[in-house]
Design an enzyme around this catalytic site. Structure first.
Site, PDB file in Angstrom:
ATOM      1  N   TYR A   1       0.856  -1.187   0.000  1.00 26.60           N
ATOM      2  CA  TYR A   1       0.000   0.000   0.000  1.00 26.60           C
ATOM      3  C   TYR A   1       0.893   1.237   0.000  1.00 26.60           C
ATOM      4  CZ  TYR A   1      -4.309   2.595   0.740  1.00 26.60           C
ATOM      5  OH  TYR A   1      -5.362   3.448   0.586  1.00 26.60           O
TER       6      TYR A   1
ATOM      7  N   LYS B   1     -20.984 -19.409  -9.872  1.00 24.79           N
ATOM      8  CA  LYS B   1     -20.244 -19.286 -11.123  1.00 24.79           C
ATOM      9  C   LYS B   1     -18.811 -18.840 -10.858  1.00 24.79           C
ATOM     10  CE  LYS B   1     -21.003 -19.583 -15.582  1.00 24.79           C
ATOM     11  NZ  LYS B   1     -22.176 -19.996 -16.330  1.00 24.79           N
TER      12      LYS B   1
END
Length: 392
Positions: A39, A94
Site C-alpha cells: 500500500y 459461477k
C-alpha cells in the site's frame, strides 16, 4: 419466498450461509515494510507507471486474471426474473467454478437494473477492473443487444455464457456423437427446439462448426421459424434467412420428421410420437433443467445417443466444460474479444478429451475432468493468435 422456506438443517442452506467465496491476499502483510510495499507509499509508484503506460495494468494488477460475472437477475436458471439479490447465489457459484476449474478469479456483479442502456453503461464503467466480462442470466432478446454493444465498446472479451457456453458444449457433444455413429456433421438434419438465447447461439455455433444451415430447422413457441412466417424480427428473422431451406412449417413434430438430431433448449415438453418420427439412429440432446424436453428413458427407445443437462444421467451438457477454459485461454492470450473460431476451437478441445473412448453414454467429458480446462485454454489462446485478436 419467505423465511419460512429456509430450513437451517438443510445442507444446501448450511453450505450457502455466509456465501461461497471470499477475498484472499496474494502478498504478505505482516510487517511495516509489507504495508509500505503493498500500500502506501510503494503502491504510488505502480500507479504512476500505469498512468504513464496503461498497458502495464495487465502485468501489475489482477486484471490479467479476473473476470466480472454480471447479471440483472432477469433469467436465472429455470427460476425466471427473480432479481439481482436472489441471483447472487448463482453468480457466487459461477465465480467459484471459474476459480476451481480455470484458475480464474471472478467477482459477482448483480445489477439493480434491467435497462439495456444502464447495463451497458455500468459494465463499461466497471471494465478497467477486469480482464473479461461474463454475462449471465440476462433474458432474451435483451441479452443479444447487451453483448453486442459491450463487445463493440470494450477491448476485453465479453461472453454471454447462457448463449455461447451451451453452444460450445453442444457442438463438442454433437461432433463426438456423429463420430460414434459414423456420420458427418454436414449430412445431419437438425431440429432445434427453442429460439431464445441458447437456441440462437446453438444454431449459429453448429453452423460455424460444420452443420449445413439449410438442413437446420428451429422452433419457437409458435412453431417452425421460416421465411414464410410473418412478424419475425431481430434474431428470429435472421434465423429464418439462415435455416429451413425446405420451408417447413408447423409444430415441433413436423420439425422432427426424419430429423437426425433434436436439440432441446426450450423447456417445452416434446411428445414421444414426435421423437418416434425421427430418422433411425438419431441423437437427442434434451437440455432443459430440471425437466428435460423428452424423458431420457423415453428418448432412448427411439434414438442411439441421448444427452441432457442433468448430472444424474449420462452425457451431461454442462457449461462448466467451456467457460473456465475459454476465459483462461482468452486471458492467457490477452484477447480483445472472443471470436467464433475461438468458440469452435473450444468445442474441438472438449470433444478431443474423450475422443479415444467414445460410447453412447460418454460423448463428453465429466464436468470434473481436470483435463478439460487446460485443453480448452490452450486451444482458445492459439485460435486467438490465429484470428489476430491476441496481444500476448
Amino acid at each position: 419466498m419467505s423465511s419460512s422456506t429456509v430450513d437451517p438443517a438443510d445442507p444446501v442452506f448450511q453450505l450457502h450461509r455466509g456465501g461461497k467465496m471470499a477475498v484472499v491476499s496474494t502478498v504478505p502483510l505482516t510487517s511495516r515494510d509489507d504495508l509500505s510495499l503493498a500500500y502506501t507509499p510503494g503502491v504510488a509508484r505502480v500507479c504512476e507507471a500505469i498512468a504513464a503506460d496503461p498497458d502495464l495494468a495487465h502485468e501489475y494488477t489482477w486484471a490479467s486474471r479476473a473476470v466480472a460475472v454480471v447479471t440483472d437477475g432477469s433469467a436465472v436458471l429455470g427460476l425466471g426474473n427473480i432479481g439481482p439479490s436472489a441471483a447472487l447465489p448463482v453468480m457466487e457459484g459461477k465465480a467459484v467454478l471459474f476459480k476451481q476449474f480455470g484458475g480464474v478469479d471472478a467477482v459477482p456483479v448483480c445489477l439493480a437494473t434491467q435497462d439495456v442502456d444502464e447495463i451497458v453503461a455500468v459494465v463499461t464503467a466497471l471494465a478497467p477492473s477486469f480482464g473479461g466480462i461474463n454475462l449471465e442470466d440476462i433474458s432474451a432478446p435483451r441479452c443479444f443487444e447487451v453483448e453486442r454493444r459491450l463487445d463493440e465498446a470494450l477491448d476485453i472479451p465479453v461472453f454471454h455464457d447462457d448463449q455461447h457456453g451451451t453452444a460450445i458444449v453442444v457442438l463438442a457433444a454433437l461432433r463426438n456423437a456423429a463420430t460414434l455413429l459414423n456420420r458427418k456433421l454436414g449430412d445431419l438434419r437438425v431440429a432445434v427446439s427453442g429460439a431464445g438465447a441458447a437456441g440462437v447461439a446453438v444454431t449459429r455455433m453448429l453452423v460455424a462448426g460444420g452443420v449445413d444451415p439449410e438442413r437446420v430447422v428451429v422452433c419457437d413457441s409458435r412453431g417452425i421459424i421460416s421465411r414464410q412466417r410473418t412478424g419475425l424480427t431481430g434474431t428470429k428473422a435472421e434465423l429464418a434467412e439462415l435455416t429451413n431451406a425446405d420451408g417447413r412449417h408447423g409444430d415441433v413434430t413436423e420439425a422432427l420428421r426424419d430429423a437426425d438430431v433434436l436439440i432441446g433448449v426450450s423447456g417445452g415438453l416434446i411428445p414421444e410420437r414426435a421423437v418416434a418420427g425421427m430418422a433411425p439412429g438419431g441423437i437427442v440432446f434434451a437440455l432443459a433443467n430440471p425437466t428435460p424436453e423428452v424423458d431420457p428413458e423415453v428418448a432412448a427407445r427411439h434414438v442411439a445417443v441421448v444427452a441432457t443437462g442433468r448430472s444424474d444421467y449420462p452425457n451431461q451438457i454442462n457449461n462448466v466444460l467451456a467457460f473456465p477454459g475459454v476465459f483462461r485461454g482468452a486471458l492467457q492470450a490477452r484477447a480483445s474479444r472472443i471470436t467464433d473460431a475461438m468458440k469452435v476451437a473450444a468445442a474441438d478441445a472438449i470433444a478431443s478429451v474423450v475422443a479415444e473412448s467414445l460410447t453412447p453414454e460418454a460423448i463428453v467429458p465429466s464436468p470434473l475432468d481436470p483435463r478439460v480446462a487446460p485443453a480448452v485454454a490452450d486451444a482458445v489462446a492459439e485460435a486467438a493468435r490465429r484470428d489476430g485478436v491476441a496481444r500476448a
